[in-house]
Design an enzyme around this catalytic site. Sequence first.
Site, PDB file in Angstrom:
ATOM      1  N   ASN A   1      40.209  27.761  53.731  1.00 53.23           N
ATOM      2  CA  ASN A   1      39.929  29.196  53.661  1.00 53.23           C
ATOM      3  C   ASN A   1      38.758  29.469  54.603  1.00 53.23           C
ATOM      4  O   ASN A   1      37.605  29.221  54.253  1.00 53.23           O
ATOM      5  CB  ASN A   1      39.587  29.563  52.209  1.00 53.23           C
ATOM      6  CG  ASN A   1      39.304  31.048  52.037  1.00 53.23           C
ATOM      7  OD1 ASN A   1      39.240  31.807  53.013  1.00 53.23           O
ATOM      8  ND2 ASN A   1      39.122  31.464  50.807  1.00 53.23           N
TER       9      ASN A   1
ATOM     10  N   ARG B   1      44.640  29.976  54.113  1.00 53.80           N
ATOM     11  CA  ARG B   1      44.623  31.323  53.567  1.00 53.80           C
ATOM     12  C   ARG B   1      44.462  32.296  54.731  1.00 53.80           C
ATOM     13  O   ARG B   1      43.566  32.134  55.556  1.00 53.80           O
ATOM     14  CB  ARG B   1      43.443  31.490  52.617  1.00 53.80           C
ATOM     15  CG  ARG B   1      43.358  32.893  52.107  1.00 53.80           C
ATOM     16  CD  ARG B   1      42.024  33.177  51.491  1.00 53.80           C
ATOM     17  NE  ARG B   1      41.986  34.546  51.016  1.00 53.80           N
ATOM     18  CZ  ARG B   1      40.885  35.289  50.968  1.00 53.80           C
ATOM     19  NH1 ARG B   1      39.732  34.792  51.366  1.00 53.80           N
ATOM     20  NH2 ARG B   1      40.936  36.520  50.529  1.00 53.80           N
TER      21      ARG B   1
ATOM     22  N   HIS C   1      44.555  40.107  47.107  1.00 54.09           N
ATOM     23  CA  HIS C   1      44.557  39.188  45.946  1.00 54.09           C
ATOM     24  C   HIS C   1      45.973  38.792  45.533  1.00 54.09           C
ATOM     25  O   HIS C   1      46.197  38.377  44.390  1.00 54.09           O
ATOM     26  CB  HIS C   1      43.894  39.826  44.701  1.00 54.09           C
ATOM     27  CG  HIS C   1      42.425  40.068  44.825  1.00 54.09           C
ATOM     28  ND1 HIS C   1      41.811  41.178  44.286  1.00 54.09           N
ATOM     29  CD2 HIS C   1      41.437  39.343  45.401  1.00 54.09           C
ATOM     30  CE1 HIS C   1      40.518  41.135  44.537  1.00 54.09           C
ATOM     31  NE2 HIS C   1      40.259  40.025  45.215  1.00 54.09           N
TER      32      HIS C   1
ATOM     33  N   ARG D   1      31.591  47.407  46.192  1.00 53.71           N
ATOM     34  CA  ARG D   1      32.509  48.365  46.837  1.00 53.71           C
ATOM     35  C   ARG D   1      32.774  49.547  45.911  1.00 53.71           C
ATOM     36  O   ARG D   1      32.872  49.381  44.699  1.00 53.71           O
ATOM     37  CB  ARG D   1      33.834  47.681  47.179  1.00 53.71           C
ATOM     38  CG  ARG D   1      33.705  46.653  48.270  1.00 53.71           C
ATOM     39  CD  ARG D   1      35.001  45.926  48.508  1.00 53.71           C
ATOM     40  NE  ARG D   1      34.788  44.489  48.469  1.00 53.71           N
ATOM     41  CZ  ARG D   1      35.747  43.586  48.324  1.00 53.71           C
ATOM     42  NH1 ARG D   1      37.006  43.959  48.202  1.00 53.71           N
ATOM     43  NH2 ARG D   1      35.457  42.308  48.287  1.00 53.71           N
TER      44      ARG D   1
ATOM     45  N   GLU E   1      44.061  29.982  43.474  1.00 47.97           N
ATOM     46  CA  GLU E   1      44.703  30.371  44.734  1.00 47.97           C
ATOM     47  C   GLU E   1      44.971  29.158  45.618  1.00 47.97           C
ATOM     48  O   GLU E   1      45.987  29.108  46.313  1.00 47.97           O
ATOM     49  CB  GLU E   1      43.821  31.398  45.457  1.00 47.97           C
ATOM     50  CG  GLU E   1      43.853  32.753  44.747  1.00 47.97           C
ATOM     51  CD  GLU E   1      42.637  33.626  45.002  1.00 47.97           C
ATOM     52  OE1 GLU E   1      41.548  33.268  44.495  1.00 47.97           O
ATOM     53  OE2 GLU E   1      42.772  34.642  45.688  1.00 47.97           O
TER      54      GLU E   1
END
Length: 399
Positions: A7, A92, A181, A242, A385
């Site tokens: 990743n 990823r 996601h 955010r 993940e």
Amino acid sequence: MKILVINAGSSSLKYQLIDMETENVMAKGLCERIGIGGQLKHTPLVGDKPVFNEDIDLPTHSEAIAAVIDKLTSEEYGVVSSMKEIDAVGHRVVHGGEKFASSVLINDEVLQAIDECTPFAPLHNPANIIGIQACKEVMGEDVPMVAVFDTAFHQTMPPKAYMYALPYEYYKEGVRRYGFHGTSHRYVSQRCAELMGKPIEELKIISCHMGNGSSICAVDGGKSVDTSMGFTPLVGLPMGTRCGDLDPGAMQFIMNKHNMPIDEMLTVLNKKSGVLGVSGVSSDFRDLDGAKSEGNNQAALALDMFHYWVGKVAGSYAAAMNGVDAIVFTAGVGENSASSRLAISQYFGFLGVTIDEEANSKRGEDIMISTPDSKVKVFVIPTNEELVIARDTKDIVGG
Ligand code: ADP
């Protein structure tokens, strides 16, 4: 088969080496400060090898990958005897646009298509591409590599869910809801079906991924049919930093009043908003829980807002799917915060949800936290993940 999962971020690179016979992680680690110094933490998880954690020179991602391979194969810290034991690499990749609805074997054409999605994820896709190229450089062209996209799972959304009500020509330029996601929502919804002992095709599941970034996904019959993040990961729920959903008119008002350019406005919306902005305390839910218990009203409000938004978006997905069989909590907050799960579940009373508070207080395992007679089942499922990336890589390379 042993698969290296990568990743790559702009100045960091996370990795895991996974043995696919057992699906055990053999080693994991993190390179940080790439290009501005360098640091590597490498943790072997088989045998009794020590952890390596030192500053080392990492001018580019190529040196980072080389350092990772060196540690994975070294006498002192290694878990394999040579690079030849690594059969494939799974990467990823954040944005696959409308080009990728599933994971794919990487070749020059695919790399170009990932690059064409860069305007949609200008910070992430270039870093992912650099990670792929660095791997090719260090490991050679013969090691197969697979790209697994955050957006791919959501490509099953129907147009009514992914379209924005803007002039249609903007859709043709790529402006639509993509969602993120996806790898996590896919993993926990599949795991949820396994735990329920039912085929996923027969289940309506609402997956709540709540970490620094948070999103909710409606999974009907194993397919994403709606999700709360949009064209970018900025919208939907209020997050750590955010803003989540916002009236564009409010942006215009703030920009006019403070004579603020758009880039600065976006920095505020991405980095200074969310529960950090409202509380003025922190983006970390542990700090907010602490501040709330000391009587900080803004921290309490930030938590209330977050719980309310999760409750109302999940509730709207029950309507979107015309029913729901299970709700799943995952990621940092979802897996660890019993108080947030309980507060959110208060909004699910109308669905017939009742929570088993003792089960809800447990941590670190797949667990049903609703009572046996709860009409809709509620689960905590730690996300994984990396395992999804490794499984997809194995399927594509092996098949
Ligand atoms: P990311 O989105 O960066 O992958 P994670 O899924 O790891 O993030 O989630 C990180 C967040 O999880 C932290 O910012 C923190 O708010 C939250 N978190 C971790 N542990 C706890 C805890 N015990 N209680 C409440 N929140 C927690």
